[in-house]
Write a protein that holds these residues in place. Structure first.
Motif: not given
Length: 205
Positions: A77-78, A120-121, A128-131, A139-142
């Motif tokens: 995307p960027m 997104s947050l 960002l995780q999806l990309v 993990r999600a927390e990271g």
């Protein structure tokens, strides 16, 4: 990741990939360095070395982005956002013979991505995780922590770009864009290496 997605991801030589990604920027720097003290006449108008470098940069970036898409089958995307903003604001700089539009482009890119990541947050969907999850399995927390840090990074880069192009010389801004911004991005990910290690998924995942 499914086998289908793995098969869709086409790998290319990393040196070729780096040349396509950074080549246009290096060419912009070289053309500017060669003609920064010259005035070039074209079509009955006089252009500075900066505008000439911008005029060269736009089609080369378009060609390199298309080549990346053909070779890898996908674009980040960027990369797409950068291409659109370069064509629009670089084109305005050349058309109006005014370098400020092209200098504003990094600011707009960084504000755009800071805004998208912040949204997104707020929505509870980490884009960002999806990309980037393929490259950085965490993990999600990271991902939440990294996203917050990247929002702060993009806002800081937007402010830095505005300060440099408004308060410093044209040569200083070109050096900042060519070498400073990429170095800051690399340093950011290096400094977050402990985060990647702490929240990394087990290898079997």
């Amino acid at each position: 990741m499914s086998d289908a997605r793995k098969s869709d991801a086409r790998k290319i030589n990393p040196w070729l990939k780096a040349a396509l990604e950074f080549g246009p920027l290096i060419l912009f720097f070289l053309v500017f360095s060669r003609f920064r003290d010259h005035v070039v006449s074209f079509g009955g108008r006089d252009y500075s070395g900066f505008i000439l470098a911008t005029l060269v940069f736009i089609p080369v970036l378009v060609a390199s982005t298309l080549a990346l898409w053909r070779l890898t089958g996908k674009l980040a995307p960027m990369q797409l956002a950068t291409l659109v903003l370069v064509v629009v604001f670089g084109g305005l700089s050349v058309w109006l013979n005014d370098p400020k539009f092209f200098k504003m482009k990094p600011t707009l890119i960084y504000l755009l991505f800071a805004g998208l990541l912040g949204i997104s947050l707020a929505l509870g969907r980490n884009w960002l995780q999806l990309v980037m999850s393929e490259a950085l399995p965490m993990r999600a927390e990271g991902w939440r922590i990294l996203t917050i840090r990247m929002v702060a990074l993009f806002l800081g880069l937007a402010l830095a770009n505005e300060l440099v192009w408004r308060l410093m010389s044209e040569t200083a801004w070109v050096n900042f864009k060519t070498f400073g911004l990429p170095a800051i991005m690399v340093a950011f990910f290096v400094l977050n290496a402990r985060l990647f290690e702490r929240y990394a998924l087990p290898r079997d995942q």
